[in-house]
Design an enzyme around this catalytic site. Structure first.
Site, PDB file in Angstrom:
ATOM      1  N   GLN A 285      40.533  50.597  49.292  1.00 62.28           N
ATOM      2  CA  GLN A 285      39.370  50.126  49.145  1.00 62.28           C
ATOM      3  C   GLN A 285      39.601  48.622  49.162  1.00 62.28           C
ATOM      4  OE1 GLN A 285      38.597  50.335  44.805  1.00 62.28           O
ATOM      5  NE2 GLN A 285      36.602  50.503  45.262  1.00 62.28           N
ATOM      6  N   GLY A 286      38.609  47.798  49.663  1.00 63.16           N
ATOM      7  CA  GLY A 286      39.049  46.748  50.349  1.00 63.16           C
ATOM      8  C   GLY A 286      38.733  44.971  49.088  1.00 63.16           C
TER       9      GLY A 286
ATOM     10  N   SER B 252      45.589  49.806  46.763  1.00 64.85           N
ATOM     11  CA  SER B 252      46.126  51.232  46.327  1.00 64.85           C
ATOM     12  C   SER B 252      45.888  51.440  48.219  1.00 64.85           C
ATOM     13  CB  SER B 252      45.283  51.807  45.588  1.00 64.85           C
ATOM     14  OG  SER B 252      45.144  51.102  43.904  1.00 64.85           O
TER      15      SER B 252
ATOM     16  N   GLU C  54      33.246  55.782  41.047  1.00 64.31           N
ATOM     17  CA  GLU C  54      34.422  55.939  40.299  1.00 64.31           C
ATOM     18  C   GLU C  54      34.606  56.712  39.139  1.00 64.31           C
ATOM     19  OE1 GLU C  54      38.495  53.086  41.138  1.00 64.31           O
ATOM     20  OE2 GLU C  54      36.240  52.351  40.703  1.00 64.31           O
TER      21      GLU C  54
ATOM     22  N   SER D 104      38.491  43.568  36.318  1.00 69.51           N
ATOM     23  CA  SER D 104      39.489  43.454  34.832  1.00 69.51           C
ATOM     24  C   SER D 104      38.423  43.834  33.352  1.00 69.51           C
ATOM     25  CB  SER D 104      39.903  42.431  34.722  1.00 69.51           C
ATOM     26  OG  SER D 104      38.604  41.375  34.986  1.00 69.51           O
TER      27      SER D 104
END
Length: 388
Positions: free
Chosen positions: A131-132, A166, A249, A367
């Site tokens: 995942q970019g 990741s 997700e 975050s």
């Protein structure tokens, strides 16, 4: 739920439980409990083989519609699958990003050609994805990404940098958020591109973590190329598609994550009993609160299943990430002075790995600051944060 559906779900539970019992044996028996956050380096090739074994038996992409290679499971059956997989202590699957994130995104927003090209490879675990999203100058704020993509003929040329990617070192493809409209700002002008990783224009640099492992990476794009038709959802609609991916997700698979959390909490409690730390009233109270809070997280996840995750996904992420980080701290308190000692060659035990890796939980995947802004602005209707 009517009795007929209940009986069907229980038969399904027995089916997956029996399959796992029979197949997590022989050459796969040693994989129980291997892999997962902070431990993705463990037996990666063997876990890849296991994931392909699951595919051959029809146990990948179980939530997908049958026409795309899945089983078309109901929400209740998806919960059962993930719970039983976790209870069997089956190894962490290497295909999560393709199966749980990109696949559902393509089904919802991809073209017929994109679905035909990529979905079979995800079902068969023949092509792995990364995942970019995050960037050094943007963090979790996807609207601030600066990676650019310019259309040259029948190809996109991509230049920029992603971080905290990741498993990029194992991936065949990357779904990338890039700015495709020159001069655009914030949410406008972003596109969701599918980019092959095996090319000279891409460099992957591992990030050495506190756990001494490197499942996160920096990824540099220097005139990286991908075909002009590999834009999901249409040019300029990247932010909308990216938000859909994040919703997938944080869907039903998080229930399996919570079973793993329960196992970790039980290990912390057992450690506190062994060291005598449980006799400390403060630690005892924190353990009890952790138990209650985990049930709250589970009930929230169950309550939000079955519909669009939307902004509730931010609540889910905020809940579990802070809970898990606190559990890591509690694990060190339970272990006492021994928690400060590591074995030869920096050999961390499970609780030390839990503590060190969980420090990243409130950062990766969005975050805390970003999640709180989303909740404040989109759920509570508070004034928007000032933007430059």
């Amino acid at each position: 739920m009517d009795a007929t559906q209940h009986d069907a779900d229980e038969r399904f539970r027995a089916e997956i439980r029996e399959w796992l019992s029979e197949n997590l044996s022989g050459r796969f028996a040693a994989l129980r409990g291997r892999g997962g956050s902070g431990r993705e380096h463990e037996d990666f090739e063997a876990r890849l083989e296991w994931n392909r074994h699951m595919a051959a038996s029809g146990w990948t992409c179980v939530a997908w519609p049958v026409e795309y290679g899945g089983r078309g499971l109901s929400i209740a059956q998806q919960v059962i699958f993930h719970e039983e997989y976790a209870r069997a202590d089956a190894p962490a699957r290497v295909n999560h990003l393709g199966e749980e994130l990109l696949g559902p995104t393509l089904i919802a927003h991809g073209t017929a050609e994109q679905k035909a090209r990529f979905l079979p490879g995800i079902v068969a675990v023949e092509e792995l994805w990364c995942q970019g999203y995050s960037e050094p100058g943007a963090g979790s704020d996807l609207a601030a990404v600066s990676t650019k993509a310019v259309l040259n003929g029948d190809e996109w040329s991509i230049t920029g940098q992603k971080v905290w990617t990741s498993l990029a070192q194992h991936a065949d493809w990357c779904f990338v958020i890039a700015r495709t409209e020159q001069g655009s700002t914030r949410h406008r002008g972003l596109s969701y591109l599918l980019v092959p990783m095996d090319q000279s224009g891409i460099e992957v640099r591992p990030i050495l973590q506190l756990t001494a492992t490197s499942e996160f990476n920096e990824v540099f794009f220097d005139d990286a190329r991908t075909a002009s038709d590999l834009v999901v959802g249409g040019e300029g609609n990247g932010f909308k598609v990216a938000m859909a991916t994040l919703g997938f997700e944080r869907g039903v698979s998080t229930l399996a994550q919570q079973i793993a959390f329960r196992r970790e909490l039980d290990a912390v409690i057992a450690t506190a009993q062994r060291t005598g730390a449980i006799d400390d009233a403060v630690i005892h109270d924190r353990l009890a609160r952790a138990d209650m809070d985990l049930e709250v997280i589970r009930q929230h996840a169950l309550r939000t299943l079955g519909g669009e995750q939307g902004d509730s996904a931010s609540v889910t992420k905020l809940l579990w990430s802070n809970w898990h980080r606190s559990l890591g701290e509690l694990a060190m308190q339970a272990a006492g002075p021994a928690s400060l000692v590591v074995g030869d060659d920096y050999a961390l035990d499970d609780l030390q790995t839990l503590f060190l890796f969980s420090r990243s939980d409130t950062i990766y995947g969005g975050s805390d600051e970003i999640q709180r802004n989303v909740i404040a602005e989109r759920v509570l209707g508070l004034p928007r944060e000032a933007r430059p």
